[in-house]
Design a protein around this motif. Structure first.
Motif, mmCIF file in Angstrom:
data_model
loop_
_atom_site.group_PDB
_atom_site.id
_atom_site.type_symbol
_atom_site.label_atom_id
_atom_site.label_comp_id
_atom_site.label_asym_id
_atom_site.label_seq_id
_atom_site.Cartn_x
_atom_site.Cartn_y
_atom_site.Cartn_z
ATOM 1 N N GLY A 98 37.675 8.650 21.979
ATOM 2 C CA GLY A 98 38.593 9.404 22.843
ATOM 3 C C GLY A 98 37.915 10.611 23.471
ATOM 4 N N GLU A 99 36.599 10.695 23.355
ATOM 5 C CA GLU A 99 35.881 11.877 23.857
ATOM 6 C C GLU A 99 34.759 11.521 24.815
ATOM 7 N N THR A 100 34.568 10.269 25.141
ATOM 8 C CA THR A 100 33.445 9.880 25.997
ATOM 9 C C THR A 100 33.566 10.566 27.364
ATOM 10 N N ALA A 101 32.517 11.316 27.721
ATOM 11 C CA ALA A 101 32.590 12.190 28.903
ATOM 12 C C ALA A 101 32.925 11.417 30.177
ATOM 13 N N ASP A 102 32.269 10.278 30.384
ATOM 14 C CA ASP A 102 32.494 9.543 31.634
ATOM 15 C C ASP A 102 33.915 8.975 31.698
ATOM 16 N N THR A 103 34.417 8.507 30.575
ATOM 17 C CA THR A 103 35.768 7.924 30.577
ATOM 18 C C THR A 103 36.804 9.020 30.827
ATOM 19 N N LEU A 104 36.567 10.156 30.204
ATOM 20 C CA LEU A 104 37.479 11.286 30.394
ATOM 21 C C LEU A 104 37.449 11.752 31.854
ATOM 22 N N VAL A 159 21.000 1.113 9.628
ATOM 23 C CA VAL A 159 22.091 0.421 10.314
ATOM 24 C C VAL A 159 23.203 1.395 10.745
ATOM 25 N N ASP A 160 23.486 2.370 9.915
ATOM 26 C CA ASP A 160 24.578 3.299 10.244
ATOM 27 C C ASP A 160 24.187 4.302 11.318
ATOM 28 N N GLN A 161 22.922 4.656 11.321
ATOM 29 C CA GLN A 161 22.483 5.740 12.204
ATOM 30 C C GLN A 161 21.267 5.306 13.013
ATOM 31 N N PRO A 162 21.453 4.373 13.974
ATOM 32 C CA PRO A 162 20.295 3.904 14.749
ATOM 33 C C PRO A 162 19.689 5.037 15.585
ATOM 34 N N ARG A 163 18.404 4.894 15.860
ATOM 35 C CA ARG A 163 17.707 5.963 16.595
ATOM 36 C C ARG A 163 18.314 6.149 17.995
ATOM 37 N N ASN A 164 18.233 7.328 18.477
ATOM 38 C CA ASN A 164 18.597 7.698 19.869
ATOM 39 C C ASN A 164 20.081 7.554 20.213
ATOM 40 N N LEU A 165 20.910 7.169 19.272
ATOM 41 C CA LEU A 165 22.321 6.931 19.614
ATOM 42 C C LEU A 165 23.224 7.974 18.965
ATOM 43 N N ALA A 166 24.325 8.272 19.657
ATOM 44 C CA ALA A 166 25.325 9.190 19.093
ATOM 45 C C ALA A 166 26.648 8.435 19.015
ATOM 46 N N LYS A 167 27.443 8.769 18.048
ATOM 47 C CA LYS A 167 28.726 8.083 17.887
ATOM 48 C C LYS A 167 29.628 8.361 19.081
ATOM 49 N N SER A 168 29.548 9.556 19.557
ATOM 50 C CA SER A 168 30.427 9.924 20.664
ATOM 51 C C SER A 168 29.577 10.542 21.757
ATOM 52 N N VAL A 169 29.649 9.964 22.965
ATOM 53 C CA VAL A 169 28.771 10.423 24.048
ATOM 54 C C VAL A 169 29.550 11.414 24.906
ATOM 55 N N THR A 170 29.410 12.694 24.573
ATOM 56 C CA THR A 170 30.232 13.696 25.233
ATOM 57 C C THR A 170 29.508 14.387 26.392
ATOM 58 N N VAL A 171 28.326 13.842 26.720
ATOM 59 C CA VAL A 171 27.633 14.333 27.925
ATOM 60 C C VAL A 171 27.425 13.150 28.856
#
Ligand code: F6R
Length: 338
Positions: free
Chosen positions: A79-85, A325-337
């Motif tokens: 519910g916080e993805t910058a582009d969707t918002l 598996v839980d924390q793959p490199r370069n990825l964030a759970k929520s993309v707020t930028v």
């Protein structure tokens, strides 16, 4: 609870808007976009309403035509993805369109800025790669499509009862698939060291092919592509050789025969085929290298079941490659930028 009806309290008040909608525009990113793509097939087939599924990041920078009687559905786990918002804010500025949200995180920005919506209640998703949120999004969207189709009288009462019943049987069928996790792990084991993979599906399973490829990329860092099966001959077929595993969603539906010929095309070029098939299937078993069965189900519900073995395969391959598996490199759970 009455298991023959669908209750979606969060959109009850806006149902008339949905029924009268000239069009549904779906805005999302990543896995949520894949869930939206699944629902395009369902809304169009069952509710007979045109649907456009848009990457929020593209939509917001185009000059899209938005009509006041469009219904916009923003899909976002966080519910916080910058582009969707930003995309829904643009819709709000430019039109009177009704904006709905399908979010997992209660009280999130998108859920607050939409007119109405449905929480997926999938629970906190700890892994960065979305899995249960995807399943929950598709479930909600399927419920919406069935409900709308029934209200618009495109689905007969008796069919509706059967479809809702079929939906309630999905959890049990998923448990059946999970019983074979050991077998799926053995299949995954054979493909741990590949460098590329192709995922093919048709119709409602095409977005599941995209999602299978995304999960493999994200958590095991293997390059993977999802394609509509019939598009294979327009390019990706050139990649196929004995080192290329092709994961084919080949359940028994209207496109079963066509999928069989796609599998034959891959085998003729020495590709390795892992087919996800309907329980008891015999023809593909003879030609594919590996076959994973899923229980038979209503065609509209097949994405919910077919994605499970693909998620397990990605998980097992990633574990065997020693990836986090839980924390793959370069990825964030929520993309707020952006
Ligand atoms: C993939 C994944 C991402 C998200 C995307 C949208 O496993 O998790 O592709 O789906 O970043 O996130 P939400 O749904 O929070 O808007």
């Amino acid at each position: 609870m009455d298991q023959s009806k669908i209750f979606l309290g969060g959109i009850f008040d806006v149902l008339p808007k949905l029924i009268e909608a000239r069009r549904i525009i779906i805005l999302a990113c990543g896995t949520s976009w894949h869930a939206g793509l699944v629902s395009e097939y369902l809304f169009e087939e069952y509710a007979r309403v045109p649907v456009e599924v848009e990457y929020a990041s593209e939509f917001r920078y185009r000059k899209p035509l938005i009509y006041d009687n469009d219904v916009v559905i923003a899909i976002s786990q966080s519910g916080e993805t910058a582009d969707t918002l930003a995309a829904i804010r643009m819709v709000r500025e430019q039109s009177e369109a009704t904006i709905l949200g399908i979010c997992n995180v209660a009280g999130s920005s998108i859920s607050r800025e939409t007119d109405a919506g449905v929480y997926t209640h999938a629970g906190i998703e700890i892994g960065v790669a979305s899995t249960k949120a995807f399943t929950a999004q598709i479930t909600v969207l399927t419920m919406m499509a069935f409900l709308l189709g029934h209200r618009k009288k495109h689905i007969a009462d008796s069919d509706y009862v059967q479809m809702v019943k079929a939906l309630t049987q999905v959890p049990e069928k998923m448990r059946e698939i999970l019983k074979h996790e050991g077998f799926i792990k053995d299949v995954a084991n054979k493909y741990t060291n590949v460098t590329n993979a192709l995922y093919l599906g048709r119709g409602v399973l095409y977005p599941v092919a995209l999602e299978g490829a995304l999960k493999l990329k994200e958590i095991s860092y293997i390059h993977a592509e999802g394609y509509p099966a019939a598009e294979m001959k327009h390019g990706p077929i050139a990649l196929i050789d004995e080192n290329m595993p092709v994961f084919v969603l080949a359940i028994k539906d209207d496109s079963y025969e066509k999928i069989i010929s796609n599998i034959q095309e891959v085998k003729a070029r020495n590709g390795k085929v892992v087919a996800i098939v309907t329980e008891g299937e015999k023809t593909i078993r003879k030609i594919a290298d590996d076959v994973i069965e899923i229980p038979s189900c209503h065609r509209a519900l097949s994405p919910l079941l077919a994605v499970v073995p693909l998620q397990i395969i990605s998980y097992q391959i990633a574990v065997m490659r020693g990836c986090n598996v839980d924390q793959p490199r370069n990825l964030a759970k929520s993309v707020t930028v952006e």
